[in-house]
Motif scaffolding. Structure first.
Motif, PDB file in Angstrom:
ATOM      1  N   VAL A  97      39.568  45.411  45.151  1.00 19.84           N
ATOM      2  CA  VAL A  97      40.045  46.003  46.404  1.00 19.84           C
ATOM      3  C   VAL A  97      41.054  47.104  46.061  1.00 19.84           C
ATOM      4  O   VAL A  97      41.876  46.909  45.169  1.00 19.84           O
ATOM      5  CB  VAL A  97      40.705  44.914  47.275  1.00 19.84           C
ATOM      6  N   PRO A  98      41.044  48.263  46.745  1.00 17.64           N
ATOM      7  CA  PRO A  98      40.186  48.588  47.879  1.00 17.64           C
ATOM      8  C   PRO A  98      38.798  49.023  47.428  1.00 17.64           C
ATOM      9  O   PRO A  98      38.660  49.771  46.451  1.00 17.64           O
ATOM     10  CB  PRO A  98      40.929  49.742  48.563  1.00 17.64           C
ATOM     11  N   THR A  99      37.789  48.570  48.130  1.00 20.08           N
ATOM     12  CA  THR A  99      36.407  48.920  47.810  1.00 20.08           C
ATOM     13  C   THR A  99      36.057  50.242  48.477  1.00 20.08           C
ATOM     14  O   THR A  99      35.329  50.302  49.455  1.00 20.08           O
ATOM     15  CB  THR A  99      35.458  47.808  48.277  1.00 20.08           C
ATOM     16  N   HIS A 270      30.762  50.476  45.226  1.00 16.91           N
ATOM     17  CA  HIS A 270      31.138  49.386  46.131  1.00 16.91           C
ATOM     18  C   HIS A 270      29.917  48.994  46.931  1.00 16.91           C
ATOM     19  O   HIS A 270      28.902  49.696  46.936  1.00 16.91           O
ATOM     20  CB  HIS A 270      32.278  49.805  47.066  1.00 16.91           C
ATOM     21  N   ALA A 280      37.626  46.396  52.235  1.00 16.67           N
ATOM     22  CA  ALA A 280      38.313  45.117  52.073  1.00 16.67           C
ATOM     23  C   ALA A 280      37.674  44.326  50.929  1.00 16.67           C
ATOM     24  O   ALA A 280      37.120  44.901  50.004  1.00 16.67           O
ATOM     25  CB  ALA A 280      38.283  44.348  53.395  1.00 16.67           C
ATOM     26  N   GLY A 281      37.729  43.004  50.997  1.00 14.35           N
ATOM     27  CA  GLY A 281      37.311  42.205  49.857  1.00 14.35           C
ATOM     28  C   GLY A 281      36.187  41.237  50.120  1.00 14.35           C
ATOM     29  O   GLY A 281      36.048  40.248  49.402  1.00 14.35           O
ATOM     30  N   THR A 286      32.274  43.639  47.295  1.00 13.63           N
ATOM     31  CA  THR A 286      32.747  43.591  45.910  1.00 13.63           C
ATOM     32  C   THR A 286      31.653  43.291  44.887  1.00 13.63           C
ATOM     33  O   THR A 286      31.904  43.399  43.684  1.00 13.63           O
ATOM     34  CB  THR A 286      33.849  42.533  45.765  1.00 13.63           C
ATOM     35  N   ASN A 810      41.492  47.960  56.953  1.00  6.27           N
ATOM     36  CA  ASN A 810      41.052  48.524  55.681  1.00  6.27           C
ATOM     37  C   ASN A 810      39.595  48.969  55.709  1.00  6.27           C
ATOM     38  O   ASN A 810      39.202  49.877  54.984  1.00  6.27           O
ATOM     39  CB  ASN A 810      41.223  47.489  54.561  1.00  6.27           C
ATOM     40  N   LEU A 888      42.209  40.530  46.891  1.00  2.00           N
ATOM     41  CA  LEU A 888      42.305  40.581  48.352  1.00  2.00           C
ATOM     42  C   LEU A 888      43.617  39.952  48.804  1.00  2.00           C
ATOM     43  O   LEU A 888      44.310  40.490  49.675  1.00  2.00           O
ATOM     44  CB  LEU A 888      41.125  39.853  48.988  1.00  2.00           C
TER      45      LEU A 888
END
Length: 927
Positions: A97-99, A270, A280-281, A286, A810, A888
């Motif tokens: 993160v950040p993706t 990503h 986000a995660g 991810t 995000n 995350l």
């Protein structure tokens, strides 16, 4: 008045400065750049298996959508599936993160995880210089997006990184099919190879060793945002990419006469969620695919060769459970590419060479891994030396697991193992050295964290007590003037002169210590601000003595109980950041509050109860994973229009107010029509019409002027503010946000009415002493004012979180700004989404300003109370920031602190904005 009170302005400037210092401290504590310079490059592999490497980055490609077969059993990418089964390696690349596109590409090509501050400073440009695979290559040719390619060309030394990208206008989220972005890249590569056969100078460059081809394929990301990853457009785009890769590989093999010296890697920066966002995660963001084949890369092997245990079941779902799976961290691909080409590892890389992907002699594997360990160790040495230079030798605490002596022993041991031919043992020792170096890098990265954290904490507590001193002195009537005899009788340690002398002494010692260590100038601020604040607090210690005596003498005072109750509420609000359901409980509690607290009943109380119960449902709704539904948004617009039409004319006070209402309702109708027109056009895949785009921006500009034209009476001005913001908010909504704002505005109006009723009712029964005016003519604070401030904090946060959370903030969702633009522009889109988050906060601030006017509370006093409450929450989140666990969890904890600190600074701005919106009037004519 806030804007005419010079003391208040001085306090605001002082407060903003202090909070900006506290806010910036988070970057020195948690967001410091991991990059250091001055390391010696280490050649990865003296006997490279590949002369050239081709990197395909399929932007926004999810692992599951790529690997899993279609419903008919056929693969989504037949060519790459055949590569996996017959020629190469497959696995999952795990991102952090950040993706987002920029940090993902930096991790792949440069081998390190870019810090958040660098991501925020620039998208295309590099805020810091860094080494990369492209920089270490002899030549790199790249094709793709104008948002990605320039960052690697700028950072490269010399003139050997060439790029060709399409205009940014091509990145249109409203396009019917964005796979044309990928076909553009493939066509350019084909044209490039055709021209190279006729250009001897270019052919000479292409014939060299250590050549890199980079194809950035953005179509999947754009189609995913527009049509979602489960759409036919997204799946068809995977097939387009598969066909394009097959054609490019065939052309390159023919161009190089099938010399078997080309390595190929296919991956993604990503993934993407089902609802078309990333940032986000979530695992769908991810987990990205990795396929590699060609020179130096092993052929497929059975699952019995797996060196890791995979219990996620992905291989079975994807029908690949019979083949060995090789997962990597995203940064590991940089040393992998370096080892294949035999170039130096990028000096800033923190990736570990994934040996199980390679098909090279064991001795070469050993040398490559040893070089990788030395490259990581070189970064550790530089960081250690830098920290030594900025720390007193007597206080320096080295990383004991990897002192200078232990470094020499590790390196010597590995060299001896290689010399004796014990290659496997040497590899294990290199991996152990690398693991120690990674821990050491983290140790020195966080070396000053305790000192800075202690200083900022002392500053926070000092500021809270300083504000409390101002409240007790100016708004509670506890001012205490010490006489000459008090100075004689008071202990020397509590005298004003002693406190001032102590503060100066401490400040001088801190300055000398920081100067000797050559620490950054920001450290001076973090350490000296607490000294100043505590000096101001200690100088006013008699006020606290008087306050304690008053509380002791007044055992029935409601202040203590109200304060403790409000602190409990604040802690519950802090928990609401993690569990949004708490905000629902808060709304239910608010709904029944007037029924339990007051005996009298009014229609407004029941309106308040119903709307609070309606609002309690919104925090329970999902904030990510939603599908946009413009019908719900249009319904909210129609309801708002009906409410605007049935408003009693007497609330508008005069003819001018009625005219303003008619104009605003016309603008609202225009926004409803515009939203319907744009959504219909997007649904038909016809893009954003120019006239609709012009209308959207016109509504944004004109709506902001209406409040300044309306009468300054409370209700007309509030109605004007609401109907000025609602059309803009409507154009930025995707689902239930519009309905939330309608209910929220009703609650705010009910709150204003109830506070007025409570104030009037209590004023008849309160003793004169409780509401006696101060010297400035304003009344003193009472327990009810603390409750009102807590309500304000609660409303601010539910306005921010009822339709969102950290993940939704995000996550990048371009559909929310389709009425304004569809061509990719990260900062314009981000600005519009930020405006959407801010508008409800402004409504709360204006309502609070109205409560203050109707209940005659000193604005400065309320401002100070709210500031204390915000700082208590900020201090909570400062202690909750963590640097362990998943990325995350780390990012979320830091984001919470940043949000509260921004709210604290923004709070001061909101008071000024609310005063402007509620008090200032533009007169167009004498009438």
């Amino acid at each position: 008045r806030l804007l005419t009170n010079m003391k208040t302005w001085q306090l605001i400037i002082f407060g903003v400065t202090v909070h900006l210092i506290f806010f910036y401290s988070i970057f020195d504590i948690y967001f410091t750049t991991p990059l250091v310079h001055g390391m010696t490059p280490y050649v990865s592999n003296p006997n490279p298996p590949a002369k050239r490497l081709v990197l395909f980055v399929t932007d926004g490609l999810r692992a599951d959508k790529f690997f899993e077969p279609l419903p008919n059993g056929k693969p989504t990418a037949p060519y790459l599936r055949s590569i996996i089964e017959n020629r190469g390696v497959w696995g999952v690349s795990h991102t952090r993160v950040p993706t987002e596109s920029r940090p993902g590409h930096v991790a792949i090509i440069a081998g390190f995880y870019e810090d958040v501050s660098a991501v925020a400073k620039g998208w295309k440009e590099n805020p810091v210089e860094f080494d990369s695979v492209f920089n270490e290559s002899s030549y790199t040719w790249s094709w793709g997006s104008p948002d990605i390619l320039p960052m690697f060309a700028k950072g490269a030394s010399g003139d050997h990184v060439f790029m060709d990208y399409y205009p940014s206008e091509n990145e249109d989220f409203a396009a019917a099919d964005s796979s044309k972005l990928d076909t553009w890249v493939f066509d350019k590569v084909k044209k490039f190879l055709m021209e190279a056969e006729k250009d001897q100078a270019l052919m000479k460059k292409l014939s060299k060793d250590k050549v890199v081809f980079f194809l950035h394929l953005l179509g999947l990301d754009t189609n995913g945002h527009s049509h979602k990853p489960f759409s036919l457009e997204y799946l068809n785009n995977i097939a387009t990419v598969d066909d394009g890769i097959q054609e490019v590989v065939g052309l390159l093999e023919e161009f190089y006469h099938h010399d078997n010296r080309t390595a190929y890697i296919v991956t993604a920066d990503h993934g993407m969620t089902d609802w078309g966002s990333h940032g986000a995660g979530h695992p769908s963001e991810t987990l990205t695919p990795l396929v590699a084949w060609g020179a130096g890369i092993r052929h497929p092997r059975g699952a019995e060769h797996n060196t890791q245990t995979y219990e996620d079941g992905f291989a079975e779902k994807w029908k690949l459970d019979k083949l060995q799976r090789s997962d990597v961290q995203q940064a590991d691909m940089s040393p992998l590419m370096a080892a294949l080409l035999g170039i130096p590892y990028p000096v800033n890389s923190v990736g570990a060479l994934p040996l199980e992907i390679l098909d090279i002699p064991l001795q070469d594997q050993t040398e490559a891994m040893f070089s990788n360990a030395q490259q990581i160790l070189a970064q550790f040495k530089v960081k250690m030396e830098l920290k030594k230079k900025t720390t007193l030798s007597q206080t320096f605490r080295p990383f004991l697991e990897l002192t200078e002596d232990k470094q020499v022993l590790h390196v010597r041991k590995i060299k001896n193992l290689i010399k004796d031919g014990l290659f496997e043992d040497a590899i294990k020792e290199s991996q152990q050295l690398m693991a120690l170096a990674f821990r050491g890098l983290g140790y020195y990265q966080n070396y000053d964290r305790f000192l800075l954290g202690l200083s900022v904490t002392a500053g926070f507590v000092g500021w809270i007590f300083y504000i409390l001193t101002l409240i007790l002195r100016d708004h509670v009537g506890l001012s205490y003037k010490r006489t000459f005899f008090d100075e004689l009788n008071s202990p020397f340690l509590l005298s004003k002169k002693f406190i001032q002398g102590l503060a100066v002494t401490v400040a001088v010692v801190i300055i000398l210590l920081l100067l000797v260590q050559s620490l950054p100038w920001t450290y001076f601020m973090y350490c000296l601000v607490p000294v100043l604040l505590w000096k101001l607090v200690l100088e006013s210690w008699p006020i606290y003595v008087t306050a304690a005596q008053r509380l002791w003498d007044s055992s029935r005072s409601p202040v203590i109980g109200t304060t403790l109750f409000c602190l409990l509420i604040l802690e519950a609000v802090v928990a609401g950041f993690f569990y949004r359901e708490i905000f629902s409980i808060g709304f239910v509690a608010l709904g029944v509050w007037p029924l339990l607290a007051y005996r009298t009943r009014s229609r407004n109380q029941y309106v308040w109860l119903v709307t609070c119960l309606l609002l309690s449902m919104f925090p329970l709704l999902p904030v990510v994973g939603r599908q946009s539904n413009y019908n719900v948004v249009l319904l909210a617009g129609i309801l708002a229009f009906i409410v605007g039409c049935v408003i009693d004319r007497r609330y508008l006070m005069n003819v001018k107010g009625a005219k303003i209402r008619c104009a605003q309702l016309t603008v609202l109708l225009a926004a409803i029509y515009n939203l319907w027109s744009v959504s219909s056009s997007i649904r038909r895949k016809e893009g954003l019409p120019v006239l609709n785009q012009i209308l959207s921006w016109s509504i944004l500009v004109t709506s902001s002027l209406f409040p300044l034209l309306s009468p300054t009476q409370v209700l007309p001005r509030l109605f004007s503010i609401v109907f000025a913001f609602f059309p803009v908010y409507l154009l930025l909504s995707l689902l239930q946000e519009g309905l939330f704002i309608i209910c929220f505005c009703v609650v705010l109006f009910s709150w204003i009415q109830m506070e007025k009723e409570v104030h009037i009712a209590k004023e008849k029964n309160l003793l004169t002493a409780d509401f006696s005016s101060s010297l400035s003519g304003e009344r003193h604070l009472v327990a009810e004012d603390i409750r009102r401030s807590v309500f304000y904090i609660f409303f601010i946060l539910v306005a921010f979180y009822s339709t969102g959370n950290i993940a939704s903030i995000n996550s990048f969702e371009p559909a929310a700004v389709y009425c304004f633009l569809t061509v990719f522009s990260p900062f314009v889109m981000g600005g519009l989404l930020m405006l959407k988050n801010i508008l409800p906060l402004v409504l709360v601030a204006c309502s609070f300003q109205t409560v203050q006017i109707l209940t005659h509370i000193p604005t400065r006093a309320l401002f100070l109370i709210v500031m204390i409450m915000s700082d208590i929450m900020a201090l909570n989140f400062f202690f909750l920031v963590r640097d362990y666990g998943s990325w995350l969890e780390i990012g979320t904890s830091i984001s919470h602190y940043v949000i509260v600190m921004c709210m604290n600074i923004f709070l001061m701005v909101l008071f000024g904005v609310s005063h402007l919106l509620t008090s200032v009037q533009i007169r167009l004519s004498k009438s």
